[in-house]
Design a protein around this motif. Structure first.
Motif, PDB file in Angstrom:
ATOM      1  N   LEU A 174      11.513  11.555 -17.837  1.00  0.00           N
ATOM      2  CA  LEU A 174      10.213  11.063 -17.131  1.00  0.00           C
ATOM      3  C   LEU A 174      10.065   9.584 -17.504  1.00  0.00           C
ATOM      4  O   LEU A 174       9.817   8.717 -16.686  1.00  0.00           O
ATOM      5  N   ASN A 175      10.138   9.082 -18.809  1.00  0.00           N
ATOM      6  CA  ASN A 175       9.984   7.831 -19.322  1.00  0.00           C
ATOM      7  C   ASN A 175      10.976   6.980 -18.443  1.00  0.00           C
ATOM      8  O   ASN A 175      10.765   5.702 -17.870  1.00  0.00           O
ATOM      9  N   GLU A 176      12.311   7.322 -18.499  1.00  0.00           N
ATOM     10  CA  GLU A 176      13.289   6.660 -17.922  1.00  0.00           C
ATOM     11  C   GLU A 176      13.091   6.427 -16.396  1.00  0.00           C
ATOM     12  O   GLU A 176      13.357   5.162 -15.746  1.00  0.00           O
ATOM     13  N   LEU A 178       1.543  10.407  -0.925  1.00  0.00           N
ATOM     14  CA  LEU A 178       1.327  11.071  -2.171  1.00  0.00           C
ATOM     15  C   LEU A 178       0.064  11.857  -2.381  1.00  0.00           C
ATOM     16  O   LEU A 178       0.046  12.720  -3.186  1.00  0.00           O
ATOM     17  N   SER A 179      -0.978  11.303  -1.569  1.00  0.00           N
ATOM     18  CA  SER A 179      -2.363  11.989  -1.902  1.00  0.00           C
ATOM     19  C   SER A 179      -2.257  13.132  -1.087  1.00  0.00           C
ATOM     20  O   SER A 179      -3.357  13.825  -0.924  1.00  0.00           O
ATOM     21  N   ILE A 180      -1.132  13.624  -0.155  1.00  0.00           N
ATOM     22  CA  ILE A 180      -1.300  14.800   0.399  1.00  0.00           C
ATOM     23  C   ILE A 180      -0.850  15.855  -0.357  1.00  0.00           C
ATOM     24  O   ILE A 180      -0.116  16.027  -0.966  1.00  0.00           O
ATOM     25  N   PRO A 181      -2.086  16.888  -0.719  1.00  0.00           N
ATOM     26  CA  PRO A 181      -1.901  17.962  -1.564  1.00  0.00           C
ATOM     27  C   PRO A 181      -0.669  18.946  -1.100  1.00  0.00           C
ATOM     28  O   PRO A 181      -0.733  19.061   0.230  1.00  0.00           O
ATOM     29  N   ALA A 191      10.461   3.963 -15.840  1.00  0.00           N
ATOM     30  CA  ALA A 191      11.009   2.535 -16.185  1.00  0.00           C
ATOM     31  C   ALA A 191      11.702   2.173 -14.923  1.00  0.00           C
ATOM     32  O   ALA A 191      11.610   0.858 -14.530  1.00  0.00           O
ATOM     33  N   ASN A 192      12.472   3.112 -14.240  1.00  0.00           N
ATOM     34  CA  ASN A 192      13.484   2.587 -13.169  1.00  0.00           C
ATOM     35  C   ASN A 192      12.710   2.418 -11.674  1.00  0.00           C
ATOM     36  O   ASN A 192      13.145   2.310 -10.921  1.00  0.00           O
ATOM     37  N   GLY A 193      11.388   2.720 -11.942  1.00  0.00           N
ATOM     38  CA  GLY A 193      10.575   2.844 -10.696  1.00  0.00           C
ATOM     39  C   GLY A 193      10.754   3.942  -9.911  1.00  0.00           C
ATOM     40  O   GLY A 193      10.490   3.791  -8.455  1.00  0.00           O
ATOM     41  N   MET A 194      11.344   5.194 -10.326  1.00  0.00           N
ATOM     42  CA  MET A 194      11.681   6.071  -9.519  1.00  0.00           C
ATOM     43  C   MET A 194      10.568   7.139  -9.180  1.00  0.00           C
ATOM     44  O   MET A 194      10.876   8.173  -8.378  1.00  0.00           O
ATOM     45  N   LEU A 195       9.529   7.024  -9.747  1.00  0.00           N
ATOM     46  CA  LEU A 195       8.385   8.355  -9.709  1.00  0.00           C
ATOM     47  C   LEU A 195       7.955   8.553  -8.197  1.00  0.00           C
ATOM     48  O   LEU A 195       7.732   9.681  -7.835  1.00  0.00           O
ATOM     49  N   ILE A 196       7.764   7.522  -7.545  1.00  0.00           N
ATOM     50  CA  ILE A 196       7.265   7.599  -6.063  1.00  0.00           C
ATOM     51  C   ILE A 196       8.285   8.391  -5.503  1.00  0.00           C
ATOM     52  O   ILE A 196       8.029   9.009  -4.656  1.00  0.00           O
ATOM     53  N   LYS A 197       9.630   7.872  -5.339  1.00  0.00           N
ATOM     54  CA  LYS A 197      10.477   8.456  -4.579  1.00  0.00           C
ATOM     55  C   LYS A 197      10.834   9.687  -5.038  1.00  0.00           C
ATOM     56  O   LYS A 197      10.805  10.849  -4.093  1.00  0.00           O
ATOM     57  N   ARG A 198      10.416  10.255  -6.349  1.00  0.00           N
ATOM     58  CA  ARG A 198      10.986  11.557  -6.681  1.00  0.00           C
ATOM     59  C   ARG A 198       9.839  12.642  -6.310  1.00  0.00           C
ATOM     60  O   ARG A 198       9.827  13.539  -5.917  1.00  0.00           O
TER      61      ARG A 198
END
Ligand SMILES: [Zn+2]
Length: 678
Positions: free
Chosen positions: A61-63, A7-10, A66-73
């Motif tokens: 975004l909140n949903e 994720l840190s790769i710009p 909450a589902n822990g999907m942000l990293i995957k997205r």
């Protein structure tokens, strides 16, 4: 590879190197696949279709969070970016081949990367009336080379009769505007700068963030211009640096021309702008400083010297500085120190689009120019800052500085002697607050409601007073930045001329105002860093001379006669006068001399041993707080004893000189003894 590394790769990494993006993309993809869980396809499609709608973003975004999907997205987004990059590369290669085929180009032909160059504008500093200055669809259709590089919005003002032939308002008359110059003068309200290289230059010179978009524009998309609003905080703060940078640039240009005489001019090809253009535009900016802002610089100089006499509302920002000592009309009893100020401008929009999205209440408009000031109060153990906010309501024309509700102290007619008087008052305040208690004589009117006249002895004991009357307690002992007035970002938000609904700033090439509140924030930070102690409790040793002027003119004291806590003026205090009432005491002479002898013995014991423990009945505190004294109980007939008839008892703690100097009935006693005198 760990997720956080991924994720840190710009995203910019994907633009560089040839094969890196492929490698990265495959790594990311592999990782994502390995960690893939079953996702509800229908739900995913719903999110996908709804995502572009601004109002739904937050709930999605909140949903997802909450589902822990942000990293995957995020990983999916990376993959998408990498693939897009790859596709463009492939397309470019294909296109190259097609062109080579079609135009019979040599094999080493490369599709010229569309080199983007900053547009150049007409090198003029144009003064415009509001009607000319406003952007319209028509004016935006003018070719860039016909639009002025720098444009000033000027407002014509009538000179007041007494200043009409006045040389003080020596404005350089720009051409092309209105009526007779001898009756009007022009006030610059806004400065529009179009060339991005000049903005980038200003950003380099001042180290202040001006705009994110400093790259060359994309052809077909109108570039927005940067607008500086009155009071031109950036330009007046960094005037010197801007002028210096022009000299430096001219020197560089000169050297460059010498260097290039013998050589072919090649290096410009690498640049996104022409050095000469920047130089010309920068000269125009310095022209603006020299001409349009001259009166402002003059005003600032006069404010520094304390010789300015009157001021316009929109120039009030120049009047104050962090740390200034000011006079406040509503409370002239002492001075105040400016710690922050803001406002002084009308908001340009009612609501920020950001507020709209979050559906939150906008903060109320600042009503006028707000000035946060501190004074100093004693809280019983320390000298603590006390915050007050004063405001100067909007007014038109010029007003005498000394008629403002708040203005710097140095503008006072007799500032030197006034300051001396305030320092003397502060010293008196310290005199009665440094010792834990001080015994004084008060002759004056109390400041409580209702006031009454008092001519009696008082004990000043702030710590005890604040315990007895909690309302008198200072509200805080430390001032934090978030208690101060916040600048209103709506002052620097220009609605775009295109009137598109959820307009980002500068939509369709509209104006973007320079966010000058950051200059205030910067100055505030500097001030807090330079003098953090001004916002915290201090002991009297840490009070500077100037701080004396910030001390109150009143203290709280206890009236011995009627045993009441009052607020009184420090100026009404004098040394306690000890009249001998002992002689008036109706006692047989023999008893009187016995009392005197007893006191003498007690006193000399205290002085000799240095301790003040009771000699008899150790631990007996017959009269509260007077256990260390000598206690005598005198009886009298009801009505015959006039209170206070006698001052009595030698209390070792007070270390006094003679019998009569002891006053019984200190602030520590609440019980009265109508027929006995202690
Ligand atoms: Zn638009």
């Amino acid at each position: 590879m760990k997720t956080d590394q991924l994720l840190s790769i710009p995203a910019s990494r994907f633009n560089k190197g040839q094969a890196t993006e492929e490698v990265l993309a495959s790594k990311v993809l592999n990782h994502a696949l390995v960690h893939d869980e079953e996702e509800d396809y229908g739900k995913l499609m719903r999110v996908n279709t709804e995502a572009p709608f601004e109002t739904l973003i937050e709930s999605h975004l909140n949903e997802e969070r909450a589902n822990g999907m942000l990293i995957k997205r995020s990983m999916q987004a990376n993959i998408h970016a990498a693939y897009t990059q790859q596709r463009i590369k492939e397309l470019e290669e294909k296109l190259n081949e097609v062109r080579k085929d079609l135009y019979k180009l040599p094999d080493d032909f490369n599709l010229r990367k569309g080199k983007r160059i900053h547009p150049t504008f007409r090198h003029v500093l144009q003064r415009s009336s509001p009607a000319q200055f406003n952007l319209t669809r028509e004016s935006m259709d003018l070719p860039e080379k016909d639009r002025p590089a720098l444009e000033v919005l000027v407002i014509e003002r009538l000179k007041s009769p007494e200043t009409q032939p006045d040389s003080r308002v020596h404005h350089r008359r720009p051409t092309g505007l209105l009526e007779d110059p001898s009756y009007t003068y022009q006030v610059p309200e806004r400065l529009r700068i179009r060339p991005r290289p000049l903005i980038a230059h200003l950003q380099r010179v001042t180290h202040i963030h001006i705009s994110d978009e400093l790259g060359p524009g994309i052809s077909g998309i109108k570039q927005s211009s940067i607008v500086f609003l009155r009071p031109f905080k950036l330009l007046v703060t960094y005037e010197e640096q801007i002028r210096q940078s022009l000299l430096k640039l001219e020197k560089e240009n000169h050297e460059r021309s010498i260097r290039q005489e013998g050589r072919a001019q090649k290096e410009e090809d690498e640049k996104t702008f022409n050095f000469e253009d920047l130089l010309q535009d920068l000269k125009l900016l310095v022209d603006f400083l020299d001409g349009d802002l001259r009166p402002t610089f003059d005003l600032r100089e006069k404010i520094r010297d304390g010789t300015a006499t009157d001021i316009e509302y929109h120039d009030l920002w120049h009047l104050f500085r962090h740390g200034d000592i000011v006079t406040v009309e509503s409370d002239p009893s002492h001075a105040y120190r400016v710690v922050n100020f803001g406002g002084g401008r009308e908001p340009l929009v009612d609501q920020l689009p950001e507020d709209r999205n979050l559906d939150k209440q906008s903060q109320p408009f600042l009503d006028g120019m707000m000035i946060d000031c501190v004074s100093i109060k004693y809280d019983g153990s320390n000298y603590v800052p006390h915050l007050d906010t004063f405001s100067i309501r909007s007014y038109s024309g010029r007003q005498p500085i000394t008629s403002l509700p708040v203005y710097p102290f140095r503008f006072n007619e007799d500032s030197v002697s006034l300051k001396q008087a305030l320092i003397a008052q502060g010293m008196r305040y310290l005199d009665v607050t440094i010792p834990p208690q001080s015994h004084k004589h008060l002759a004056g009117r109390t400041l409580d409601e209702p006031p009454h006249d008092i001519d009696a002895q008082v004990i000043i004991d702030t710590s005890m007073a604040l315990n007895k009357v909690p309302n008198w307690r200072p509200q805080t002992d430390k001032i934090y930045k978030d208690q101060l007035t916040k600048g209103d970002p709506r002052e620097t938000r220009i609605p775009s001329y295109c009137r598109h609904y959820t307009t980002p700033q500068g939509c369709c090439g509209g104006d973007v105002a320079f966010k000058d509140l950051q200059i205030d924030a910067l100055n505030l930070n500097k001030f807090f860093q330079a003098s953090p102690y001004l916002m915290s409790p201090r002991t009297h040793i840490r009070l500077a001379e100037e701080d004396m002027t910030l001390l109150p003119d009143n203290v709280h004291g206890f009236v011995l006669r009627n045993r009441q806590w009052i607020t009184l003026r420090v100026a009404d205090l004098s040394e306690a006068r000890f009249e001998s009432v002992f002689d008036e005491l109706m006692l047989p002479e023999r008893h009187k001399s016995t009392i005197q002898a007893l006191v003498q013995v007690h006193e000399s014991a205290v002085t000799r041993t240095g301790n003040c423990r009771p000699t008899i009945g150790n631990g007996i505190d017959l009269v509260r707080g007077k256990g260390a004294g000598l206690i005598l109980l005198l009886h009298g007939e009801p009505g015959k004893v006039e209170y206070p008839a006698l001052a009595i008892a030698a209390n070792g703690n007070r270390g006094g000189k003679d019998l009569n100097s002891r006053v019984c009935g200190g602030p520590y006693e609440t019980t009265t003894f109508p027929h006995h005198l202690w």
